[in-house]
Design an enzyme around this catalytic site. Structure first.
Site, PDB file in Angstrom:
ATOM      1  N   LYS A 103     -24.910  21.445  -2.125  1.00  0.00           N
ATOM      2  CA  LYS A 103     -23.801  22.174  -1.508  1.00  0.00           C
ATOM      3  C   LYS A 103     -23.994  23.674  -1.696  1.00  0.00           C
ATOM      4  CE  LYS A 103     -19.630  20.649  -2.164  1.00  0.00           C
ATOM      5  NZ  LYS A 103     -18.319  20.347  -2.783  1.00  0.00           N
ATOM      6  N   LYS A 115     -21.647  20.789 -13.120  1.00  0.00           N
ATOM      7  CA  LYS A 115     -20.266  20.305 -13.134  1.00  0.00           C
ATOM      8  C   LYS A 115     -19.893  20.018 -14.584  1.00  0.00           C
ATOM      9  CE  LYS A 115     -17.050  19.507  -9.985  1.00  0.00           C
ATOM     10  NZ  LYS A 115     -16.807  20.327  -8.793  1.00  0.00           N
ATOM     11  N   ASP A 155     -11.404  22.915 -10.874  1.00  0.00           N
ATOM     12  CA  ASP A 155     -11.519  21.678 -10.108  1.00  0.00           C
ATOM     13  C   ASP A 155     -10.214  20.934 -10.365  1.00  0.00           C
ATOM     14  OD1 ASP A 155     -13.530  20.053  -8.450  1.00  0.00           O
ATOM     15  OD2 ASP A 155     -12.936  18.571  -9.929  1.00  0.00           O
TER      16      ASP A 155
END
Length: 461
Positions: A103, A115, A155
């Site tokens: 991405k 992440k 997130d």
């Protein structure tokens, strides 16, 4: 090619999608060297797991596992969100981090993939307790991040409040004010358009799909748009769709969904945004807020939008992974959907993707085809503006709203064009009357960008 252990199902699904796109193309035939990259890129450069303990408001000690998966830095510093949610585990973070590599490559900015998160539920906790959780989490994470090393963002469960506490803790532990987190407050290094970026970018990408498929003859105006979710991404996607003249027929949360034949209004979306900060459900919001009237809004308990929205031109899943099943995809196709773009990560199950891709590849003409794109391409607006925030931090300047929005729109269109070009260059499909596969295009374009960087730097040889 083997990628992971079977105890990591979410990661395996993300890996299999990449492999499927690459092997069902002519890439390895035209350039066999790229086969070497898959087993290397699928292993994280570093996985950090640590203990996070804090004192809750009752004076009791609590503990939860914290993680940071630093997946790939060939394209730039590690970049990817932090998720505070009970579902956080290594498989989910590996899936998200693996997706993030590609991405981020599609943004055209210098960012690697990562992440992280914490297996904790923040609902019902006080601001003070959340601050203590963030301080404890950052006490360990601060050893492993930095503006030129790893720049996390928010997130699920990590919004502006949490980013503020995390940034304050980092500044204290490292004695350094730097652009180490994105999604910061506008008064201390944040970027305009950042909260809106994922939702806006999703709509800009979808508009590029519509332009390509209809040769510029159609837009969002008058289109019926089913949206799932009611958090940040869904809210701003809905507002941008409404601004462009579309009719938002649904929103949802984990408990149910709301539907409107005449279209959910901007005022109603604003009310949802205000109430969601206090963790209210859509059922509560519809009952309590005066902007909702029973004759215009229908709430269905336990429902997702896809089989209840009636005629649908565009579907924008913006809730969570695997939220459109194979049967729901069939229902959308039957309801007339022409464009499906994911605001969530891996929003469609493999069965759903097969339904959408079949409806594209077997169509007799472009106007009758269904076009689907995964979140790897269509929801990268958030991380794209995070990258622009990093650029502003490096320059110690703040760009105007118009400058950031213009750059976001331009780069989302560039991303679409990269996906189209890769799909057409490496397609195996003989039916040239239909649309190219954006799923394969996104996976191919991003994989080649990352692979080339890895070859240049000796990560693959």
């Amino acid at each position: 090619m083997s990628s992971s252990q079977p105890i990591e199902p979410e990661f395996q699904q993300a890996y299999d999608e990449i492999v499927s796109s690459l092997t069902d193309s002519t890439l390895f035939e035209k350039q066999p060297k790229y086969k070497k990259v898959l087993p290397v890129v699928s292993v994280p450069e570093r996985v950090i797991q640590f203990r996070v303990t804090w004192e809750n408001d009752k004076g009791e000690q609590e503990v939860a596992p914290g993680f940071r998966v630093q997946y790939n830095s060939a394209k730039g510093p590690y970049k990817g969100g932090l998720r505070f949610h009970p579902s956080v585990n290594l498989s989910i973070l590996k899936f998200l981090g693996f997706e993030q590599i590609f991405k981020n490559a599609l943004t055209g900015l210098d960012m690697g993939g990562a992440k992280g998160g914490l297996a904790v539920d923040l609902k019902g906790r006080s601001d003070n307790e959340i601050r203590r959780i963030c301080n404890s989490f950052m006490r360990e994470l601060s050893r492993h991040i930095g503006q030129d090393t790893d720049v996390p963002a928010g997130d699920i469960g990590v919004g502006g409040r949490e980013i503020g506490y995390l940034f304050g803790a980092y500044r204290s532990y490292r004695n350094s004010w730097e652009g180490v987190l994105t999604g910061k407050g506008l008064n201390w290094g944040g970027s305009l358009i950042r909260p809106e970026a994922t939702g806006y970018g999703l709509v800009y990408y979808t508009q590029a799909m519509i332009d390509y498929a209809t040769k510029g003859k159609e837009s969002f105006a008058g289109k019926r748009v089913a949206i799932s979710g009611s958090g940040n991404v869904a809210q701003y996607a809905a507002l941008k769709v409404i601004e462009l003249g579309g009719i938002v027929v649904s929103l949802s949360d984990s408990k149910g969904a709301i539907f409107s034949e005449t279209g959910i209004t901007a005022d109603q979306v604003t009310a949802i945004a205000e109430a969601k900060i206090n963790f209210k459900s859509l059922q509560q919001i519809v009952a309590e807020y005066s902007v909702f009237t029973e004759d215009k809004i229908k709430y269905i308990d336990g429902a997702r939008p896809w089989v209840h929205a009636g005629k649908v031109d565009i579907a924008l899943p913006c809730a969570t992974q695997n939220e459109i099943s194979g049967d729901e995809a069939k229902a959308l196709v039957a309801a007339g959907v022409k464009f499906v773009a994911e605001g969530s990560n891996m929003g469609s199950t493999p069965e759903a993707i097969r339904v959408f891709e079949t409806a594209r590849s077997t169509a007799s003409s472009v106007p009758s085809a269904v076009w689907y794109v995964g979140g790897k391409a269509s929801n990268l607006g958030g991380v794209l503006v995070s990258g622009l925030e990093m650029a502003q931090n490096s320059q110690r300047v703040s760009w105007t709203r118009e400058t950031v929005d213009k750059e976001l729109k331009k780069r989302m269109i560039n991303c679409f064009n990269d996906c189209i070009e890769a799909a057409e260059t490496y397609s195996k499909e003989s039916n040239t009357s239909t649309l190219p596969s954006l799923v394969k295009g996104a996976n191919l374009a991003s994989f080649i960008k990352v692979a080339d960087a890895m070859f240049d730097q000796g990560d693959v040889f």
